[in-house]
Motif scaffolding. Structure first.
Motif, PDB file in Angstrom:
ATOM      1  N   TYR A 142      14.990  38.305   0.969  1.00 19.65           N
ATOM      2  CA  TYR A 142      15.611  38.365   2.401  1.00 19.65           C
ATOM      3  C   TYR A 142      16.936  38.138   1.426  1.00 19.65           C
ATOM      4  O   TYR A 142      17.753  37.087   0.806  1.00 19.65           O
ATOM      5  CB  TYR A 142      15.209  37.180   3.271  1.00 19.65           C
ATOM      6  N   CYS A 154       8.042  32.424  20.144  1.00 19.73           N
ATOM      7  CA  CYS A 154       8.716  34.405  20.252  1.00 19.73           C
ATOM      8  C   CYS A 154       8.214  35.179  19.608  1.00 19.73           C
ATOM      9  O   CYS A 154       8.473  36.111  20.096  1.00 19.73           O
ATOM     10  CB  CYS A 154      10.157  33.490  19.766  1.00 19.73           C
ATOM     11  N   ASP A 155       6.446  35.301  19.154  1.00 15.23           N
ATOM     12  CA  ASP A 155       6.228  36.278  18.882  1.00 15.23           C
ATOM     13  C   ASP A 155       4.909  36.791  18.698  1.00 15.23           C
ATOM     14  O   ASP A 155       3.533  35.941  18.666  1.00 15.23           O
ATOM     15  CB  ASP A 155       6.564  36.378  17.128  1.00 15.23           C
ATOM     16  N   GLU A 211      11.522  34.653   8.974  1.00 17.27           N
ATOM     17  CA  GLU A 211      12.796  35.572   9.753  1.00 17.27           C
ATOM     18  C   GLU A 211      12.936  34.606  11.108  1.00 17.27           C
ATOM     19  O   GLU A 211      13.490  34.413  12.241  1.00 17.27           O
ATOM     20  CB  GLU A 211      11.491  36.895  10.000  1.00 17.27           C
ATOM     21  N   ILE A 212      11.602  33.950  12.202  1.00 18.98           N
ATOM     22  CA  ILE A 212      11.554  34.133  13.187  1.00 18.98           C
ATOM     23  C   ILE A 212      12.309  32.346  13.200  1.00 18.98           C
ATOM     24  O   ILE A 212      13.894  31.919  13.473  1.00 18.98           O
ATOM     25  CB  ILE A 212      10.312  33.131  13.334  1.00 18.98           C
ATOM     26  N   ASP A 267      16.162  33.429  12.202  1.00 17.79           N
ATOM     27  CA  ASP A 267      16.436  34.408  13.230  1.00 17.79           C
ATOM     28  C   ASP A 267      16.691  33.097  14.608  1.00 17.79           C
ATOM     29  O   ASP A 267      17.798  33.126  14.913  1.00 17.79           O
ATOM     30  CB  ASP A 267      15.605  34.799  14.814  1.00 17.79           C
ATOM     31  N   HIS A 268      16.385  31.909  14.394  1.00 23.29           N
ATOM     32  CA  HIS A 268      16.820  30.814  15.578  1.00 23.29           C
ATOM     33  C   HIS A 268      17.571  29.663  15.040  1.00 23.29           C
ATOM     34  O   HIS A 268      17.986  28.687  16.085  1.00 23.29           O
ATOM     35  CB  HIS A 268      15.101  30.527  16.394  1.00 23.29           C
ATOM     36  N   VAL A 295      20.955  31.047  12.758  1.00 24.35           N
ATOM     37  CA  VAL A 295      21.967  31.698  12.948  1.00 24.35           C
ATOM     38  C   VAL A 295      22.702  31.770  13.973  1.00 24.35           C
ATOM     39  O   VAL A 295      22.071  31.677  15.349  1.00 24.35           O
ATOM     40  CB  VAL A 295      21.661  33.608  12.118  1.00 24.35           C
ATOM     41  N   LYS A 321      19.724  27.288  20.969  1.00 23.76           N
ATOM     42  CA  LYS A 321      18.634  28.438  20.520  1.00 23.76           C
ATOM     43  C   LYS A 321      17.903  27.795  19.557  1.00 23.76           C
ATOM     44  O   LYS A 321      16.370  27.540  19.813  1.00 23.76           O
ATOM     45  CB  LYS A 321      19.106  29.566  20.004  1.00 23.76           C
ATOM     46  N   ARG A 322      18.121  27.029  18.286  1.00 20.48           N
ATOM     47  CA  ARG A 322      17.655  26.563  17.142  1.00 20.48           C
ATOM     48  C   ARG A 322      17.130  25.248  17.901  1.00 20.48           C
ATOM     49  O   ARG A 322      15.792  24.860  17.316  1.00 20.48           O
ATOM     50  CB  ARG A 322      18.729  25.442  16.758  1.00 20.48           C
TER      51      ARG A 322
END
Ligand SMILES: NC(=O)c1ccc[n+]([C@@H]2O[C@H](COP(=O)([O-])OP(=O)(O)OC[C@H]3O[C@@H](n4cnc5c(N)ncnc54)[C@H](O)[C@@H]3O)[C@@H](O)[C@H]2O)c1
Length: 377
Positions: free
Chosen positions: A9, A198-199, A230-231, A234-235, A237, A245-246
């Motif tokens: 990544y 979230c998934d 990735e999750i 994503d939280h 960034v 969001k974090r």
């Protein structure tokens, strides 16, 4: 990509850009990488005492081949050692050997070593090069990602800290093989958490592949670890400092921390992941009562957590606690939650499996009911 390297990544967080490599037997990559990055040839490896004989050879060979002068500092992990005294010992090695800003530190260990060494790297000369090589599942998918570094101070966990990103993060599955069951399961609880926030597809995968995962079958580990990473990214960034969001990554942590603290006065009863498992069950119960759901979400939580041998109830008697006293302690300790805003606790609650939201107005009565449900005689 070499056959041992499964995923790569490229991460951009704050103003930092770095790579995360996922593979097996790839730690020597750190040597090749540093050779192309730094002029200074001093590198300090801080490694968990437990791992010093198993992990280092390939990396040492590579660093020596590239002309590095390698210093090694070992210490015993465990939260009691994530403190300023251990940090001072590392500062001493750096200072007495003339480390410069473009020298490097490689942290090889679980979250305790990653957080502590990351903190030292972020502060020494206002920041020197850092490479993370996380060796617990928790560190691979959680603590080494996202830039939080810290040490504990007196009774306060992560009291002194910073945000600091590495030059490289190497996630090497060779380390999973030696992980004690409890550490593996603690990390799996955090991955289950990621799926619930979230998934849904990850949740279904975890529900149907528990045997492979618990046997550490490689392709299933790659699937769940890369998705969890990735999750997390994503939280993080755009919200490195945890404003919004974090926060969702803290699902299960509010009740879970209170249980960890209240049961862990004399010795640790629950690892962090096990606490999060209990906290998620409690949060699912609060969601049921707060939003008038049926028991479906709660049952789904309990079902998947049990498949991974994670706790869904606290049996007070088994650990020598009196239920009423433990309930009282939990209700007291929950107010120490860092997400608290004024006199309101903030809860992350599941709206459905695969989607969570933040709520600021959960009535105290529902919090009490959640602890009553979780804590049995
Ligand atoms: N920075 C963050 O965002 C973040 C997120 C989550 C947790 N954390 C922090 O992480 C810490 C917990 O990390 P942890 O759960 O990795 O605990 P840890 O670092 O204490 O490691 C747990 C145990 O596993 C051993 N160990 C490590 N790697 C091993 C291996 N490959 N094989 C066998 N044993 C091994 C260690 O010696 C230790 O005894 C806490 O201090 C917590 O605050 C930080």
């Amino acid at each position: 990509m070499s056959s041992n390297l499964f995923k790569k990544y490229s991460v951009s967080l704050d103003k930092s850009h770095y790579e995360i490599l996922i593979g097996r037997d790839i730690i020597a990559e750190a040597g090749r990488f540093l050779a192309g990055k730094t002029d200074d040839k001093r590198v300090l490896i801080v490694v968990d005492e437990f791992l010093k004989d198993t992990a280092l050879n390939l990396l040492l060979q590579e660093l020596t081949k590239e002309g590095f002068k390698v210093y090694i500092h070992t210490f015993e992990a465990g939260k009691q050692n994530k403190n300023i005294n251990e940090a001072m010992k590392i500062y001493e090695v750096l200072e007495s050997n003339d480390f410069a800003r473009d020298s490097a530190i490689i942290a090889i260990g679980g979250g305790v070593i990653g957080d502590l060494v990351g903190f030292v790297a972020s502060t020494y000369l206002r920041g020197i090069n850092l490479i993370h090589i996380p060796t617990t599942l928790t560190a691979m998918i959680d603590s080494s990602i996202g830039g939080k570094v810290a040490i504990n101070f007196r009774k306060t966990v992560n009291a002194i800290g910073n945000y600091y990103h590495p030059l490289l993060n190497i996630i090497d599955f060779q380390f999973i093989e030696t992980l004690p069951d409890r550490e593996l399961k603690g990390g799996l609880a955090e991955i289950i958490k990621c799926s619930i926030i979230c998934d849904r597809a990850l949740f279904d995968y975890l529900s149907t592949h528990s045997t492979d995962i618990l046997n550490c079958e490689e392709s299933s580990l790659v699937t769940i670890c890369s998705r969890a990473i990735e999750i997390k990214l994503d939280h993080v960034v755009g919200d490195v400092k945890e404003q919004n969001k974090r926060l969702k990554l803290n699902y299960g942590h509010t009740l879970g921390h209170a249980i960890e603290t209240s049961t862990g006065i004399f010795e640790e009863v629950y690892r962090h992941g096990q606490g999060v498992s209990l906290g998620m069950v409690g949060a699912a119960l609060i969601a049921r009562d707060y939003m008038n759901y049926n028991d479906d979400i709660l049952h789904k939580h309990e079902e998947v957590l049990k498949k991974y041998g994670l706790p869904v109830r606290v049996e007070s008697g088994k650990f020598g606690f009196e239920r009423a006293k433990l309930l009282k302690e939990c209700l007291r300790n929950i107010w120490k939650d860092k997400k608290r805003k004024g006199n309101k606790l903030r809860f992350i609650l599941p709206v459905e499996v695969g989607r969570c939201e933040i709520y600021n107005d959960v009535p105290d009565k529902l919090i009490e009911r959640a602890f009553e449900y979780l804590i049995t005689e």
